[in-house]
Design a protein around this motif. Structure first.
Motif, PDB file in Angstrom:
ATOM      1  N   TYR A 254       0.842  -1.205   0.000  1.00 24.56           N
ATOM      2  CA  TYR A 254       0.000   0.000   0.000  1.00 24.56           C
ATOM      3  C   TYR A 254       0.875   1.252   0.000  1.00 24.56           C
ATOM      4  O   TYR A 254       0.649   2.182  -0.779  1.00 24.56           O
ATOM      5  CB  TYR A 254      -0.900  -0.028   1.232  1.00 24.56           C
ATOM      6  N   ALA A 282       0.349 -10.320   2.377  1.00 18.40           N
ATOM      7  CA  ALA A 282      -0.821  -9.958   3.185  1.00 18.40           C
ATOM      8  C   ALA A 282      -1.340  -8.547   2.921  1.00 18.40           C
ATOM      9  O   ALA A 282      -1.763  -7.847   3.843  1.00 18.40           O
ATOM     10  CB  ALA A 282      -0.488 -10.109   4.660  1.00 18.40           C
ATOM     11  N   ASN A 283      -1.335  -8.101   1.672  1.00 18.70           N
ATOM     12  CA  ASN A 283      -1.909  -6.797   1.333  1.00 18.70           C
ATOM     13  C   ASN A 283      -3.428  -6.824   1.503  1.00 18.70           C
ATOM     14  O   ASN A 283      -4.076  -7.834   1.213  1.00 18.70           O
ATOM     15  CB  ASN A 283      -1.580  -6.426  -0.117  1.00 18.70           C
ATOM     16  N   ASN A 284      -3.990  -5.701   1.942  1.00 18.01           N
ATOM     17  CA  ASN A 284      -5.438  -5.555   2.028  1.00 18.01           C
ATOM     18  C   ASN A 284      -5.926  -5.044   0.673  1.00 18.01           C
ATOM     19  O   ASN A 284      -5.877  -3.846   0.393  1.00 18.01           O
ATOM     20  CB  ASN A 284      -5.815  -4.579   3.144  1.00 18.01           C
ATOM     21  N   ARG A 287      -8.875  -2.470   0.576  1.00 15.88           N
ATOM     22  CA  ARG A 287      -8.431  -1.132   0.966  1.00 15.88           C
ATOM     23  C   ARG A 287      -7.723  -0.434  -0.194  1.00 15.88           C
ATOM     24  O   ARG A 287      -7.911   0.766  -0.427  1.00 15.88           O
ATOM     25  CB  ARG A 287      -7.492  -1.220   2.172  1.00 15.88           C
ATOM     26  N   GLU A 326     -15.342  -9.980  -2.329  1.00 22.74           N
ATOM     27  CA  GLU A 326     -15.150  -8.646  -1.757  1.00 22.74           C
ATOM     28  C   GLU A 326     -14.373  -7.748  -2.719  1.00 22.74           C
ATOM     29  O   GLU A 326     -14.640  -6.549  -2.826  1.00 22.74           O
ATOM     30  CB  GLU A 326     -14.415  -8.754  -0.424  1.00 22.74           C
TER      31      GLU A 326
END
Length: 397
Positions: A254, A282-284, A287, A326
């Motif tokens: 991010y 483990a990037n969101n 978001r 999602e």
């Protein structure tokens, strides 16, 4: 509100998947490049026009360029980089003259992506691409034979790499070498081990901050010109999004995406949102879409299944470690924002990224490039299209 524009990557007439094949699966746009032009040279207008005409002759549209590759002189900040940047800008002008306005590119070091197994067999009988950090360390230690490995790997990893390499027969060792040296989509020619070694030695001398500075230098020179032309530049994340062979990554989190966008604020400075690349750590992802959605000019969708040991393999498009429902919902909501505000392209071009080798793909596996099967990608496109349609119906309710 427009649906995502369905696109498919095509590597030209010598590729094992034809435009006639692609036309039959409901694709609207083609993602292509002038593969024959050496990296760093200007793409001539007539070469671009010839490829565009060939695509349009099959009832399709050349929607996105992937990729206009960046010369290593620019990545490494060498004295001759300004000349290559000038060539890059001229290529953008020639693309715009042919009404092609979306350009995917990357700033990856060494190779475009890294996998250690190009034919990983799943229980279902299909094969996928896989990355194993132990296999990568084995390549680094015993094929590349790099010195100072303790700067990159701890003792337990070096012991695992040794055991892994010793477990391979001659064929297995060759397959590992070929898998890693094949990391240039659009070419069946392996990178030579010697060229890889020289390039690796060079980039190891450049720290992350300097690489980011070199990227910012490129953006500040190119983005203002792209904006004048109406060209949208869409940087692709590093793949995988973590250090490989001791080389730092600069487009993998991010914060790093934010750095890219803030280095030269412009509607033309944007992203290729690649769920598979960003999702290998483990990037969101939701978001990232929510915060940078207006800068997403191109979308790659695929899933990965991550292992606790840092490995991953490319799984079914809808099943894996990534919450594809999602992700798709966040994308559709970004489209809704664009539609309601009247700003930005609502029908964002999207392609199913990579695909399993499945069914009749196995009969022509030697003809197409790793990850770019016909039926496997068509299956992914069908799954993603159905997911998109279902989410739209839910949001209407």
């Amino acid at each position: 509100m427009d649906y995502l524009q369905k696109t498919f990557r095509w590597f030209g007439p010598t590729f094992g998947v034809t435009l006639d094949d692609i036309r039959q699966i409901g694709v609207e746009g083609i993602v292509a490049a002038c593969q024959q032009v050496p990296v760093g040279e200007v793409w001539p207008e007539e070469t671009i026009a010839s490829l565009k005409n060939e695509i349009e002759a099959h009832g399709l549209q050349w929607t996105v360029v992937e990729s206009v590759n960046i010369h290593t002189a620019i990545k490494y900040g060498l004295p001759e980089r300004d000349a290559y940047i000038s060539n890059y800008i001229q290529t953008l002008k020639n693309l715009a003259a042919n009404e092609i306005y979306t350009v995917c590119y990357n700033f990856m070091q060494l190779i475009d992506w890294t996998r250690t197994d190009l034919d990983y067999q799943l229980k279902s009988g299909v094969s996928a691409l896989r990355y194993d950090p132990v296999a990568a360390a084995a390549f680094d230690s015993y094929i590349l034979k790099r010195e100072n490995l303790a700067d990159t790997y701890d003792t337990p990893m070096l012991e695992k790499a040794k055991a892994y390499f010793e477990s391979l027969d001659t064929k297995g060792k060759k397959q590992l070498e070929q898998a890693i040296l094949a990391g240039m989509p659009g070419s069946r020619t392996l990178i030579s081990l010697e060229d890889f070694r020289k390039n690796h030695e060079t980039v190891l001398k450049i720290d992350k901050r300097k690489l980011q500075s070199n990227l910012a230098y490129f953006l500040k020179a190119v983005i203002p010109e792209a904006e004048k032309l109406g060209v949208k530049m869409a940087i692709h994340p590093d793949d995988p999004p973590f250090s490989v062979f001791g080389v730092p990554r600069i487009v993998s989190t991010y914060e790093e995406l934010k750095f890219v966008l803030e280095s030269c604020p412009s509607s033309s400075n944007g992203l290729t949102f690649c769920s598979g690349s960003l999702g290998a750590s483990a990037n969101n992802l939701v978001r990232i879409i929510n915060d940078f959605g207006d800068k997403i000019h191109f979308i790659h969708l695929r899933n990965v299944t991550r292992g606790e040991d840092g490995s991953f393999y490319e799984s079914d498009h809808l099943n894996g470690s990534l919450p594809m429902e999602e992700i798709m919902q966040a994308i559709v909501l970004e489209q809704k924002k664009r539609f309601e505000s009247g700003r930005g392209i609502v029908a964002i071009p999207m392609r199913p990224d990579h695909g399993h080798v499945v069914l009749d793909d196995k009969k022509r596996q030697s003809e197409f490039y790793s990850g770019y099967s016909l039926i496997g990608r068509a299956l992914g496109l069908a799954q993603l299209s159905g997911l998109e349609k279902g989410i739209r119906a839910t949001l209407v309710q």
